[in-house]
Motif scaffolding. Sequence first.
Motif, PDB file in Angstrom:
ATOM      1  N   MET A  14      26.364  49.143  59.407  1.00 26.19           N
ATOM      2  CA  MET A  14      25.467  48.378  58.557  1.00 26.19           C
ATOM      3  C   MET A  14      24.582  47.458  59.409  1.00 26.19           C
ATOM      4  O   MET A  14      23.395  47.304  59.121  1.00 26.19           O
ATOM      5  N   ALA A  15      25.148  46.884  60.453  1.00 33.08           N
ATOM      6  CA  ALA A  15      24.364  46.034  61.356  1.00 33.08           C
ATOM      7  C   ALA A  15      23.267  46.849  62.037  1.00 33.08           C
ATOM      8  O   ALA A  15      22.125  46.395  62.162  1.00 33.08           O
ATOM      9  N   MET A  16      23.607  48.055  62.472  1.00 37.17           N
ATOM     10  CA  MET A  16      22.627  48.912  63.128  1.00 37.17           C
ATOM     11  C   MET A  16      21.532  49.318  62.138  1.00 37.17           C
ATOM     12  O   MET A  16      20.353  49.345  62.485  1.00 37.17           O
ATOM     13  N   ASP A  46      32.615  53.822  71.220  1.00 42.70           N
ATOM     14  CA  ASP A  46      31.310  54.132  70.628  1.00 42.70           C
ATOM     15  C   ASP A  46      30.675  52.884  70.044  1.00 42.70           C
ATOM     16  O   ASP A  46      29.481  52.653  70.178  1.00 42.70           O
ATOM     17  N   THR A  47      31.501  52.081  69.397  1.00 45.92           N
ATOM     18  CA  THR A  47      30.997  50.843  68.809  1.00 45.92           C
ATOM     19  C   THR A  47      30.454  49.928  69.893  1.00 45.92           C
ATOM     20  O   THR A  47      29.346  49.410  69.783  1.00 45.92           O
ATOM     21  N   GLY A  48      31.238  49.733  70.944  1.00 50.82           N
ATOM     22  CA  GLY A  48      30.788  48.882  72.044  1.00 50.82           C
ATOM     23  C   GLY A  48      29.502  49.386  72.664  1.00 50.82           C
ATOM     24  O   GLY A  48      28.587  48.613  72.958  1.00 50.82           O
ATOM     25  N   ASN A  49      29.397  50.711  72.845  1.00 50.26           N
ATOM     26  CA  ASN A  49      28.183  51.291  73.421  1.00 50.26           C
ATOM     27  C   ASN A  49      26.985  51.106  72.500  1.00 50.26           C
ATOM     28  O   ASN A  49      25.889  50.809  72.950  1.00 50.26           O
ATOM     29  N   GLN A  50      27.202  51.302  71.210  1.00 51.10           N
ATOM     30  CA  GLN A  50      26.114  51.121  70.239  1.00 51.10           C
ATOM     31  C   GLN A  50      25.566  49.700  70.315  1.00 51.10           C
ATOM     32  O   GLN A  50      24.371  49.491  70.335  1.00 51.10           O
ATOM     33  N   LEU A  51      26.474  48.747  70.334  1.00 46.84           N
ATOM     34  CA  LEU A  51      26.061  47.351  70.354  1.00 46.84           C
ATOM     35  C   LEU A  51      25.342  46.999  71.647  1.00 46.84           C
ATOM     36  O   LEU A  51      24.335  46.295  71.635  1.00 46.84           O
ATOM     37  N   GLY A  55      21.305  45.994  72.441  1.00 41.02           N
ATOM     38  CA  GLY A  55      21.088  44.645  72.958  1.00 41.02           C
ATOM     39  C   GLY A  55      21.563  43.586  71.985  1.00 41.02           C
ATOM     40  O   GLY A  55      21.027  42.482  71.929  1.00 41.02           O
ATOM     41  N   LEU A  56      22.556  43.925  71.214  1.00 39.72           N
ATOM     42  CA  LEU A  56      23.044  43.062  70.149  1.00 39.72           C
ATOM     43  C   LEU A  56      23.927  41.943  70.698  1.00 39.72           C
ATOM     44  O   LEU A  56      24.844  42.196  71.474  1.00 39.72           O
ATOM     45  N   LYS A 147      19.827  35.475  47.197  1.00 42.32           N
ATOM     46  CA  LYS A 147      19.138  36.700  46.799  1.00 42.32           C
ATOM     47  C   LYS A 147      20.000  37.877  47.251  1.00 42.32           C
ATOM     48  O   LYS A 147      20.437  37.938  48.395  1.00 42.32           O
ATOM     49  N   LEU A 148      20.257  38.816  46.366  1.00 43.81           N
ATOM     50  CA  LEU A 148      21.041  40.010  46.671  1.00 43.81           C
ATOM     51  C   LEU A 148      20.077  41.180  46.870  1.00 43.81           C
ATOM     52  O   LEU A 148      19.198  41.406  46.045  1.00 43.81           O
ATOM     53  N   GLN A 149      20.238  41.908  47.992  1.00 44.40           N
ATOM     54  CA  GLN A 149      19.334  43.000  48.328  1.00 44.40           C
ATOM     55  C   GLN A 149      20.102  44.233  48.743  1.00 44.40           C
ATOM     56  O   GLN A 149      21.164  44.129  49.365  1.00 44.40           O
ATOM     57  N   GLU A 150      19.542  45.382  48.454  1.00 44.42           N
ATOM     58  CA  GLU A 150      20.133  46.657  48.878  1.00 44.42           C
ATOM     59  C   GLU A 150      19.618  47.024  50.264  1.00 44.42           C
ATOM     60  O   GLU A 150      18.425  46.868  50.541  1.00 44.42           O
ATOM     61  N   LEU A 151      20.512  47.496  51.114  1.00 43.92           N
ATOM     62  CA  LEU A 151      20.099  47.934  52.458  1.00 43.92           C
ATOM     63  C   LEU A 151      20.137  49.452  52.537  1.00 43.92           C
ATOM     64  O   LEU A 151      21.070  50.081  52.122  1.00 43.92           O
TER      65      LEU A 151
END
Length: 151
Positions: A14-16, A46-51, A55-56, A147-151
């Motif tokens: 979701m962050a990505m 994989d998670t660590g590499n994605q982040l 550059g997160l 405010k609630l928003q859909e991602l």
Amino acid sequence: MKQIVVLGNDGVDMAMSYLKHHAIAQTYFTFIGDENADENFMRDEDTGNQLQKAGLQFTCRKSKGEPQDCHALVYADEVLLVDVDKRRKQCTDYLKAVFLMRAKTNAGQPLTMWYRKEEQDQALCLLKEVHQTMQEEGSAWFHQMVKLQEL
């Protein structure tokens, strides 16, 4: 720097997705997960590499209701809700505490809460449940600033 809190263990996707849709240069994520959040999150290469590739900047916290968790939510610019149905009680407890604090200390700052399309009903129920427990001051802030928003 934009402060984003991710409530949930599987929040990396979701962050990505958030980063892909919002080209924000300076973003700091705080992931608040379950008791094993640090181990589960950091063990997955994989998670660590994605982040790292993204550059997160981020921190991982175990969800213990500690002051730093609430502090992150009080001062967050946006919140990403992950696995709302599975984590409803925990999310409700956090948000009940945080919305009252936020209404008093950070009342002028709006808060956008993002959810996945398939979790819309659960996200709406969660916010309704939290809103029903709020006092008048918090309730007024909630209506004006959340405010609630859909991602």
